[in-house]
Design a protein around this motif. Structure first.
Motif, mmCIF file in Angstrom:
data_model
loop_
_atom_site.group_PDB
_atom_site.id
_atom_site.type_symbol
_atom_site.label_atom_id
_atom_site.label_comp_id
_atom_site.label_asym_id
_atom_site.label_seq_id
_atom_site.Cartn_x
_atom_site.Cartn_y
_atom_site.Cartn_z
ATOM 1 N N ARG A 18 9.398 0.327 10.403
ATOM 2 C CA ARG A 18 9.389 1.035 9.306
ATOM 3 C C ARG A 18 10.864 1.826 8.786
ATOM 4 N NH1 ARG A 18 7.440 4.856 12.607
ATOM 5 N NH2 ARG A 18 7.505 6.945 12.270
ATOM 6 N N HIS A 19 11.681 1.782 9.876
ATOM 7 C CA HIS A 19 12.881 2.308 9.582
ATOM 8 C C HIS A 19 14.017 1.629 8.881
ATOM 9 C CE1 HIS A 19 11.268 5.563 11.967
ATOM 10 N NE2 HIS A 19 11.058 4.853 13.154
ATOM 11 N N SER A 20 13.565 0.225 8.339
ATOM 12 C CA SER A 20 14.420 -0.553 7.711
ATOM 13 C C SER A 20 13.811 -0.742 6.477
ATOM 14 C CB SER A 20 14.798 -2.011 8.356
ATOM 15 O OG SER A 20 13.906 -2.738 8.560
ATOM 16 N N ALA A 21 14.740 -1.083 5.331
ATOM 17 C CA ALA A 21 13.873 -1.235 4.152
ATOM 18 C C ALA A 21 12.952 -2.584 4.053
ATOM 19 C CB ALA A 21 15.020 -1.710 2.877
ATOM 20 N N SER A 22 13.513 -3.821 4.591
ATOM 21 C CA SER A 22 12.579 -4.904 4.900
ATOM 22 C C SER A 22 11.495 -4.705 5.610
ATOM 23 C CB SER A 22 13.431 -6.089 5.330
ATOM 24 O OG SER A 22 14.029 -5.826 6.475
ATOM 25 N N GLY A 23 11.705 -3.878 6.796
ATOM 26 C CA GLY A 23 10.689 -3.776 7.771
ATOM 27 C C GLY A 23 9.767 -2.629 7.209
ATOM 28 N N ARG A 24 9.953 -1.896 6.472
ATOM 29 C CA ARG A 24 9.085 -1.005 5.681
ATOM 30 C C ARG A 24 8.197 -1.904 4.720
ATOM 31 N NH1 ARG A 24 8.887 4.308 6.187
ATOM 32 N NH2 ARG A 24 8.021 5.572 4.670
ATOM 33 N N ALA A 28 4.064 -2.191 5.579
ATOM 34 C CA ALA A 28 2.940 -1.813 4.555
ATOM 35 C C ALA A 28 2.103 -3.036 4.264
ATOM 36 C CB ALA A 28 3.868 -1.354 3.356
ATOM 37 N N ASP A 29 2.630 -3.990 4.031
ATOM 38 C CA ASP A 29 1.986 -5.364 3.881
ATOM 39 C C ASP A 29 0.903 -5.527 4.915
ATOM 40 O OD1 ASP A 29 3.269 -5.827 1.655
ATOM 41 O OD2 ASP A 29 4.562 -7.409 2.115
ATOM 42 N N ALA A 30 1.207 -5.229 6.077
ATOM 43 C CA ALA A 30 0.357 -5.561 7.355
ATOM 44 C C ALA A 30 -0.735 -4.327 7.172
ATOM 45 C CB ALA A 30 0.978 -5.445 8.482
ATOM 46 N N ILE A 31 -0.242 -3.315 6.849
ATOM 47 C CA ILE A 31 -1.234 -2.171 6.696
ATOM 48 C C ILE A 31 -2.413 -2.239 5.540
ATOM 49 C CG2 ILE A 31 -1.591 0.385 5.931
ATOM 50 C CD1 ILE A 31 0.718 0.948 7.658
ATOM 51 N N ALA A 158 1.785 11.518 6.960
ATOM 52 C CA ALA A 158 2.444 11.641 5.650
ATOM 53 C C ALA A 158 2.994 10.442 5.574
ATOM 54 C CB ALA A 158 3.523 13.075 5.592
ATOM 55 N N ASP A 159 3.850 10.037 6.505
ATOM 56 C CA ASP A 159 4.587 8.647 6.460
ATOM 57 C C ASP A 159 3.703 7.535 6.309
ATOM 58 O OD1 ASP A 159 7.107 7.469 6.060
ATOM 59 O OD2 ASP A 159 7.126 6.815 8.096
ATOM 60 N N VAL A 160 2.570 7.414 6.924
ATOM 61 C CA VAL A 160 1.545 6.491 6.631
ATOM 62 C C VAL A 160 1.063 6.341 5.341
ATOM 63 C CG1 VAL A 160 -0.712 5.530 7.323
ATOM 64 C CG2 VAL A 160 0.798 6.314 9.062
ATOM 65 N N MET A 161 0.787 7.673 4.664
ATOM 66 C CA MET A 161 0.639 7.573 3.285
ATOM 67 C C MET A 161 1.602 7.180 2.392
ATOM 68 S SD MET A 161 -2.553 8.812 3.056
ATOM 69 C CE MET A 161 -2.555 8.852 1.369
ATOM 70 N N ARG A 162 2.634 7.149 2.616
ATOM 71 C CA ARG A 162 4.048 6.594 1.932
ATOM 72 C C ARG A 162 3.898 5.100 1.832
ATOM 73 N NH1 ARG A 162 6.946 10.444 4.994
ATOM 74 N NH2 ARG A 162 7.051 12.123 3.787
ATOM 75 N N LEU A 163 3.393 4.700 3.510
ATOM 76 C CA LEU A 163 3.478 3.052 3.446
ATOM 77 C C LEU A 163 1.995 2.494 2.746
ATOM 78 C CD1 LEU A 163 4.072 2.909 7.288
ATOM 79 C CD2 LEU A 163 5.413 2.133 5.503
ATOM 80 N N PHE A 164 0.864 3.536 2.685
ATOM 81 C CA PHE A 164 -0.077 3.361 1.845
ATOM 82 C C PHE A 164 0.334 2.946 0.304
ATOM 83 C CE2 PHE A 164 -3.897 5.384 4.429
ATOM 84 C CZ PHE A 164 -3.820 4.500 5.409
ATOM 85 N N LEU A 166 3.265 2.138 -0.813
ATOM 86 C CA LEU A 166 3.850 0.785 -0.878
ATOM 87 C C LEU A 166 2.858 -0.292 -1.013
ATOM 88 C CD1 LEU A 166 6.959 1.386 1.393
ATOM 89 C CD2 LEU A 166 6.807 1.261 -1.127
ATOM 90 N N ALA A 167 1.822 -0.403 0.084
ATOM 91 C CA ALA A 167 0.991 -1.343 -0.042
ATOM 92 C C ALA A 167 0.287 -1.439 -1.313
ATOM 93 C CB ALA A 167 -0.044 -1.143 1.315
ATOM 94 N N LEU A 168 -0.170 -0.502 -2.018
ATOM 95 C CA LEU A 168 -0.990 -0.574 -3.249
ATOM 96 C C LEU A 168 -0.078 -0.822 -4.350
ATOM 97 C CD1 LEU A 168 -3.261 2.668 -2.384
ATOM 98 C CD2 LEU A 168 -3.841 0.281 -2.728
ATOM 99 N N GLY A 169 1.299 -0.976 -4.143
ATOM 100 C CA GLY A 169 2.206 -1.495 -5.271
ATOM 101 C C GLY A 169 2.592 -0.055 -6.285
ATOM 102 N N LEU A 170 2.619 1.057 -5.380
ATOM 103 C CA LEU A 170 2.765 2.366 -6.215
ATOM 104 C C LEU A 170 4.357 2.849 -5.515
ATOM 105 C CD1 LEU A 170 -0.502 3.923 -5.485
ATOM 106 C CD2 LEU A 170 0.120 2.917 -7.689
ATOM 107 N N ASP A 171 4.703 3.953 -6.321
ATOM 108 C CA ASP A 171 5.916 4.457 -5.814
ATOM 109 C C ASP A 171 5.538 5.160 -4.632
ATOM 110 O OD1 ASP A 171 8.612 5.720 -6.484
ATOM 111 O OD2 ASP A 171 7.363 7.547 -5.631
ATOM 112 N N GLU A 172 6.468 4.917 -3.437
ATOM 113 C CA GLU A 172 6.201 5.482 -2.054
ATOM 114 C C GLU A 172 5.868 7.134 -2.143
ATOM 115 O OE1 GLU A 172 9.015 5.890 1.862
ATOM 116 O OE2 GLU A 172 9.107 4.195 0.679
#
Length: 331
Positions: A18-24, A28-31, A158-164, A166-172
């Motif tokens: 999650r520490h790189s843009a593409s990895g993040r 998020a997609d996997a989550i 809090a960081d998992v919620m940011r990934l959530f 992204l996974a939902l197509g929302l602002d981080e």
């Protein structure tokens, strides 16, 4: 980036990507896929210090193995705060009656560290997060370790919620202002040795869904019991992944996504007869601000009024209703 356990029903996701843009984006997609399929996944590469986890288990086990009269000094409080000789009847949160769960418990809230004036502003629901935390005197570093553990898992959540988001197509940062005064709690479940046969239907923790946004749980290696209910009606063991945390979403998160993501039934089963070992489980429940409104992000495909309201709900009201059912059996 991911491997799987339990036939792919509970994927293992490496958060170090999650520490790189593409990895993040990939994380998020996997989550998102896991949350839509089972609501459960395991994270590794999370950054929580192993030494802190070890200290957490040491002080918590040290508390539960104290003489009963010492544990009782922080007992007899409503809800999840302080020590409870009976861990409650978890199935009550779904309106079901079973014998009491076979565990003791100790709990604390993030808000329990606030001043009395700050806690007075947390609403007037049947809510234990308005109480100050009570801390045992033994082990001597119990309070210090618990406070540090709550803070570190709060940051991870809090960081998992940011990934959530992204996974939902929302602002981080979509969920940030719903959790900036979060009422999260940490609960230790001590599943003591079973020296007598359980009653019919009695488990270490009865079948239930969690109430809030997400739960973060570190499992002890080699001490199983956590099971997740698959869509085909089969219970599957969630085996411990060394160094990993089990993460699952709760009812509020399922509501927030309009049912796109699922809050899945789980339980903790009894050990085999003759197995007199104990088990310690310390879940962190990441909960929104008490006055946060969880407006569904999309219409429900199949509304389920028996388990969730039809529209927005205030987090504090929702949690209060669930806690009242859990500890009193009433709505």
């Amino acid at each position: 980036m991911t491997t799987t356990v339990a036939d792919g029903f509970v994927p293992v996701i490496d958060l170090s990507y999650r520490h790189s843009a593409s990895g993040r984006v990939a994380v998020a997609d996997a989550i998102g896929t896991a949350c839509a399929r089972s609501g459960f996944f395991v994270v590794v590469g999370h950054g929580v210090p192993e030494r802190l986890i070890e200290r957490m288990y040491a002080v918590t086990d040290g508390f539960f193995t104290l003489p009963e009269d010492e544990k009782d000094l922080v007992a007899n409080r409503p809800g999840v705060s302080g020590f409870r000789r009976l861990g409650g009847t978890t199935a009550r949160s779904l309106g079901q009656e079973t014998p009491p769960d076979l565990c003791e418990a100790f709990g604390a809230h993030v808000t329990g560290e606030l001043s009395a004036a700050e806690r007075a502003r947390l609403g007037d629901e049947w809510a234990t997060w308005t109480l100050a935390n009570v801390w045992p005197r033994t082990p001597a570093d119990f309070q210090e370790v618990w406070q540090e553990y709550m803070a570190v898992l709060g940051e991870l959540s809090a960081d998992v919620m940011r990934l959530f988001a992204l996974a939902l197509g929302l602002d981080e940062e979509f969920f940030a202002d719903k959790f900036d005064r979060h009422g999260s709690s940490l609960t230790a479940n001590y599943y003591y040795p079973q020296l007598a046969p359980p009653l019919p239907g009695q488990l270490r923790r009865g079948a239930h869904t969690d109430f809030g946004a997400l739960t973060v749980l570190h499992q002890q290696d080699g001490r199983g019991g956590l099971q997740v209910l698959r869509g085909d009606g089969e219970w599957r063991e969630v085996t411990a992944v060394p160094g990993g945390f089990v993460v699952n979403i709760g009812d509020l998160m399922a509501l927030w996504t309009g049912g796109l993501w699922v809050s899945t039934m789980h339980r903790v089963v009894n050990p085999a007869r003759g197995d007199a070992s104990s088990r310690l489980s310390v879940p962190f429940f990441y909960l929104p601000n008490h006055d946060a409104s969880t407006e569904p992000l999309r219409p429900f495909d199949t509304p389920d009024p028996a388990r969730r309201p039809g529209g927005a709900v205030t987090a504090g009201e929702w949690m209060s209703d669930k806690l009242r059912k859990l500890f009193t059996g009433t709505s």
